[in-house]
Write a protein that holds these residues in place. Structure first.
Motif, PDB file in Angstrom:
ATOM      1  N   GLY A 196       0.855  -1.181   0.000  1.00  0.00           N
ATOM      2  CA  GLY A 196       0.000   0.000   0.000  1.00  0.00           C
ATOM      3  C   GLY A 196       0.888   1.226   0.000  1.00  0.00           C
ATOM      4  N   PHE A 197       0.582   2.176  -0.807  1.00  0.00           N
ATOM      5  CA  PHE A 197       1.412   3.371  -0.900  1.00  0.00           C
ATOM      6  C   PHE A 197       0.655   4.574  -0.339  1.00  0.00           C
ATOM      7  CE2 PHE A 197       3.061   0.526  -4.088  1.00  0.00           C
ATOM      8  CZ  PHE A 197       4.425   0.613  -3.870  1.00  0.00           C
ATOM      9  N   ALA A 198       1.201   5.152   0.694  1.00  0.00           N
ATOM     10  CA  ALA A 198       0.598   6.352   1.277  1.00  0.00           C
ATOM     11  C   ALA A 198       1.023   7.554   0.441  1.00  0.00           C
ATOM     12  CB  ALA A 198       1.067   6.525   2.712  1.00  0.00           C
ATOM     13  N   PRO A 199       0.210   8.598   0.417  1.00  0.00           N
ATOM     14  CA  PRO A 199       0.629   9.814  -0.288  1.00  0.00           C
ATOM     15  C   PRO A 199       1.846  10.417   0.394  1.00  0.00           C
ATOM     16  CG  PRO A 199      -1.345  10.221   1.009  1.00  0.00           C
ATOM     17  CD  PRO A 199      -1.093   8.745   1.046  1.00  0.00           C
ATOM     18  N   ALA A 200       2.577  11.208  -0.346  1.00  0.00           N
ATOM     19  CA  ALA A 200       3.737  11.881   0.235  1.00  0.00           C
ATOM     20  C   ALA A 200       3.272  12.689   1.442  1.00  0.00           C
ATOM     21  CB  ALA A 200       4.379  12.797  -0.800  1.00  0.00           C
ATOM     22  N   ALA A 201       3.954  12.523   2.546  1.00  0.00           N
ATOM     23  CA  ALA A 201       3.556  13.223   3.762  1.00  0.00           C
ATOM     24  C   ALA A 201       3.860  14.714   3.644  1.00  0.00           C
ATOM     25  CB  ALA A 201       4.288  12.630   4.952  1.00  0.00           C
ATOM     26  N   CYS A 202       2.932  15.539   4.121  1.00  0.00           N
ATOM     27  CA  CYS A 202       3.114  16.990   4.122  1.00  0.00           C
ATOM     28  C   CYS A 202       3.094  17.496   5.557  1.00  0.00           C
ATOM     29  CB  CYS A 202       1.995  17.681   3.334  1.00  0.00           C
ATOM     30  SG  CYS A 202       1.893  17.192   1.597  1.00  0.00           S
ATOM     31  N   GLU A 203       3.903  18.487   5.818  1.00  0.00           N
ATOM     32  CA  GLU A 203       3.941  19.092   7.144  1.00  0.00           C
ATOM     33  C   GLU A 203       3.621  20.567   7.050  1.00  0.00           C
ATOM     34  OE1 GLU A 203       7.293  18.978  10.033  1.00  0.00           O
ATOM     35  OE2 GLU A 203       7.167  16.827   9.625  1.00  0.00           O
ATOM     36  N   THR A 204       2.845  21.043   8.005  1.00  0.00           N
ATOM     37  CA  THR A 204       2.446  22.441   8.034  1.00  0.00           C
ATOM     38  C   THR A 204       3.099  23.150   9.206  1.00  0.00           C
ATOM     39  OG1 THR A 204       0.286  21.810   7.175  1.00  0.00           O
ATOM     40  CG2 THR A 204       0.455  23.995   8.118  1.00  0.00           C
ATOM     41  N   THR A 205       3.640  24.335   8.973  1.00  0.00           N
ATOM     42  CA  THR A 205       4.153  25.152  10.074  1.00  0.00           C
ATOM     43  C   THR A 205       3.591  26.564   9.944  1.00  0.00           C
ATOM     44  OG1 THR A 205       6.152  25.710   8.826  1.00  0.00           O
ATOM     45  CG2 THR A 205       6.321  23.866  10.342  1.00  0.00           C
ATOM     46  N   LEU A 206       3.394  27.207  11.087  1.00  0.00           N
ATOM     47  CA  LEU A 206       2.934  28.584  11.153  1.00  0.00           C
ATOM     48  C   LEU A 206       3.929  29.396  11.967  1.00  0.00           C
ATOM     49  CD1 LEU A 206      -0.841  27.942  11.914  1.00  0.00           C
ATOM     50  CD2 LEU A 206       0.048  29.053   9.855  1.00  0.00           C
ATOM     51  N   SER A 207       4.189  30.624  11.529  1.00  0.00           N
ATOM     52  CA  SER A 207       5.111  31.490  12.272  1.00  0.00           C
ATOM     53  C   SER A 207       4.543  31.771  13.666  1.00  0.00           C
ATOM     54  CB  SER A 207       5.335  32.798  11.505  1.00  0.00           C
ATOM     55  OG  SER A 207       4.108  33.492  11.331  1.00  0.00           O
ATOM     56  N   ASN A 208       5.424  32.110  14.581  1.00  0.00           N
ATOM     57  CA  ASN A 208       5.067  32.450  15.956  1.00  0.00           C
ATOM     58  C   ASN A 208       4.273  31.329  16.637  1.00  0.00           C
ATOM     59  OD1 ASN A 208       5.280  34.339  18.091  1.00  0.00           O
ATOM     60  ND2 ASN A 208       3.158  34.959  17.798  1.00  0.00           N
ATOM     61  N   GLY A 209       4.549  30.088  16.213  1.00  0.00           N
ATOM     62  CA  GLY A 209       3.849  28.951  16.803  1.00  0.00           C
ATOM     63  C   GLY A 209       2.358  28.965  16.524  1.00  0.00           C
ATOM     64  N   GLY A 210       1.949  29.748  15.501  1.00  0.00           N
ATOM     65  CA  GLY A 210       0.538  29.834  15.151  1.00  0.00           C
ATOM     66  C   GLY A 210      -0.264  30.726  16.083  1.00  0.00           C
ATOM     67  N   ILE A 211       0.422  31.516  16.916  1.00  0.00           N
ATOM     68  CA  ILE A 211      -0.276  32.356  17.902  1.00  0.00           C
ATOM     69  C   ILE A 211      -0.401  33.790  17.394  1.00  0.00           C
ATOM     70  CG2 ILE A 211      -0.151  33.357  20.221  1.00  0.00           C
ATOM     71  CD1 ILE A 211       1.338  30.753  21.044  1.00  0.00           C
ATOM     72  N   ILE A 212      -1.607  34.323  17.455  1.00  0.00           N
ATOM     73  CA  ILE A 212      -1.867  35.738  17.160  1.00  0.00           C
ATOM     74  C   ILE A 212      -2.268  36.393  18.471  1.00  0.00           C
ATOM     75  CG2 ILE A 212      -3.420  37.351  16.012  1.00  0.00           C
ATOM     76  CD1 ILE A 212      -2.265  36.201  13.733  1.00  0.00           C
ATOM     77  N   ASP A 213      -1.526  37.412  18.876  1.00  0.00           N
ATOM     78  CA  ASP A 213      -1.821  38.111  20.125  1.00  0.00           C
ATOM     79  C   ASP A 213      -2.243  39.538  19.807  1.00  0.00           C
ATOM     80  OD1 ASP A 213      -1.967  39.178  22.646  1.00  0.00           O
ATOM     81  OD2 ASP A 213       0.054  38.595  23.254  1.00  0.00           O
ATOM     82  N   PHE A 214      -3.492  39.858  20.098  1.00  0.00           N
ATOM     83  CA  PHE A 214      -3.995  41.205  19.852  1.00  0.00           C
ATOM     84  C   PHE A 214      -3.643  42.165  20.992  1.00  0.00           C
ATOM     85  CE2 PHE A 214      -6.624  38.799  16.901  1.00  0.00           C
ATOM     86  CZ  PHE A 214      -6.645  39.634  15.793  1.00  0.00           C
ATOM     87  N   GLY A 215      -3.000  41.638  22.016  1.00  0.00           N
ATOM     88  CA  GLY A 215      -2.598  42.492  23.134  1.00  0.00           C
ATOM     89  C   GLY A 215      -3.782  42.877  24.004  1.00  0.00           C
ATOM     90  N   ARG A 216      -3.539  43.833  24.896  1.00  0.00           N
ATOM     91  CA  ARG A 216      -4.594  44.287  25.802  1.00  0.00           C
ATOM     92  C   ARG A 216      -5.371  45.414  25.155  1.00  0.00           C
ATOM     93  NH1 ARG A 216      -5.224  44.421  31.954  1.00  0.00           N
ATOM     94  NH2 ARG A 216      -4.269  42.414  31.617  1.00  0.00           N
ATOM     95  N   MET A 217      -6.681  45.292  25.185  1.00  0.00           N
ATOM     96  CA  MET A 217      -7.552  46.342  24.651  1.00  0.00           C
ATOM     97  C   MET A 217      -8.463  46.813  25.777  1.00  0.00           C
ATOM     98  SD  MET A 217      -8.607  44.555  21.030  1.00  0.00           S
ATOM     99  CE  MET A 217      -8.648  42.888  21.680  1.00  0.00           C
ATOM    100  N   TRP A 218      -8.775  48.097  25.766  1.00  0.00           N
ATOM    101  CA  TRP A 218      -9.680  48.646  26.768  1.00  0.00           C
ATOM    102  C   TRP A 218     -11.085  48.677  26.188  1.00  0.00           C
ATOM    103  CZ3 TRP A 218      -7.483  48.559  31.261  1.00  0.00           C
ATOM    104  CH2 TRP A 218      -6.090  48.699  31.331  1.00  0.00           C
ATOM    105  N   SER A 219     -12.063  48.236  26.968  1.00  0.00           N
ATOM    106  CA  SER A 219     -13.442  48.146  26.481  1.00  0.00           C
ATOM    107  C   SER A 219     -13.963  49.509  26.017  1.00  0.00           C
ATOM    108  CB  SER A 219     -14.358  47.560  27.552  1.00  0.00           C
ATOM    109  OG  SER A 219     -14.338  48.354  28.721  1.00  0.00           O
ATOM    110  N   ARG A 220     -13.504  50.581  26.652  1.00  0.00           N
ATOM    111  CA  ARG A 220     -14.009  51.907  26.268  1.00  0.00           C
ATOM    112  C   ARG A 220     -13.524  52.328  24.880  1.00  0.00           C
ATOM    113  NH1 ARG A 220     -10.450  52.944  30.538  1.00  0.00           N
ATOM    114  NH2 ARG A 220      -8.511  53.962  29.896  1.00  0.00           N
ATOM    115  N   SER A 221     -12.471  51.655  24.361  1.00  0.00           N
ATOM    116  CA  SER A 221     -11.983  51.980  23.017  1.00  0.00           C
ATOM    117  C   SER A 221     -12.658  51.124  21.944  1.00  0.00           C
ATOM    118  CB  SER A 221     -10.463  51.802  22.946  1.00  0.00           C
ATOM    119  OG  SER A 221     -10.128  50.426  23.062  1.00  0.00           O
ATOM    120  N   LEU A 222     -13.578  50.243  22.369  1.00  0.00           N
ATOM    121  CA  LEU A 222     -14.295  49.358  21.453  1.00  0.00           C
ATOM    122  C   LEU A 222     -15.763  49.781  21.402  1.00  0.00           C
ATOM    123  CD1 LEU A 222     -12.655  46.089  22.799  1.00  0.00           C
ATOM    124  CD2 LEU A 222     -12.036  47.307  20.704  1.00  0.00           C
ATOM    125  N   ASN A 223     -16.480  49.351  20.372  1.00  0.00           N
ATOM    126  CA  ASN A 223     -17.870  49.770  20.200  1.00  0.00           C
ATOM    127  C   ASN A 223     -18.779  49.195  21.284  1.00  0.00           C
ATOM    128  OD1 ASN A 223     -17.238  51.195  17.836  1.00  0.00           O
ATOM    129  ND2 ASN A 223     -17.476  49.354  16.591  1.00  0.00           N
TER     130      ASN A 223
END
Length: 197
Positions: free
Chosen positions: A13-40
């Motif tokens: 049995g032949f498996a497809p060529a294995a693919c690996e996925t990587t994301l920069s910064n470990g895949g983490i997006i940090d929007f930081g601290r936001m103040w509720s009064r600056s949001l709608n």
């Protein structure tokens, strides 16, 4: 002396060529601290989009597509949309918002292809949309593939290496719909799955 014939049976049995996925910064997006009064207060707030570098490397040229899984299923605001993923809930179980993960073919490179086009399938890879350079958010029930040909319905091209920027666009619920007595933490989490075709 008489010999007996023996049947030789070879199986593999032949498996497809294995693919690996990587994301920069470990895949983490940090929007930081936001103040509720600056949001709608009484309407949604769209946050400035953030980017991650996506890299997919396969053992050899491979026909593949991508699909997203929401690890915070059921927490996305805005009704049922297969491209919207949840940002979790606050301490009172109110939904915090939703985000989209956009793939813009202009920002992607694949092997030595002069340009990358995207194509998608809502039938699990049976039929494919006409490929285009138009950006699209990745879905949870559609397949997103890539090809070298514009206007093609033939599905994804075999690719060994794909890389480029993908962007995250988040939308927060109106602040008056959230429990602000304690800090509200964005808690989006998703998994990009490679589907071999």
């Amino acid at each position: 002396a008489s010999g007996r014939a023996r049947e030789l049976s070879l199986q593999a049995g032949f498996a497809p060529a294995a693919c690996e996925t990587t994301l920069s910064n470990g895949g983490i997006i940090d929007f930081g601290r936001m103040w509720s009064r600056s949001l709608n207060t009484d309407k949604e707030t769209g946050l400035v989009s953030r980017s991650l570098l996506l890299s997919i490397g396969c053992d050899g040229p491979t026909h593949f597509a991508l699909r997203m899984h929401d690890n915070r299923k059921g927490s996305a605001t805005g009704g049922i949309d297969e491209t919207a993923y949840g940002l979790g809930v606050d301490d009172s179980r109110n939904k915090i918002g939703r985000y989209f993960l956009y793939f813009d073919p202009f920002d992607l490179r694949a092997d030595a292809l002069p340009q990358v086009y995207r194509t998608d399938s809502t039938t699990g890879g049976v039929a494919w949309s006409s490929s285009s350079a138009y950006p699209i958010p990745i879905g949870s029930s559609s397949l997103l593939g890539f090809t070298a040909l514009p206007g093609s319905n033939a599905g994804p091209t075999a690719i060994q290496n794909l890389s480029g920027q993908i962007s995250v666009r988040a939308v927060l619920s109106p602040m008056n719909s959230l429990d602000l007595r304690t800090e509200v933490l964005l808690d989006g989490s998703g998994t990009i799955e490679i589907i071999y075709l």
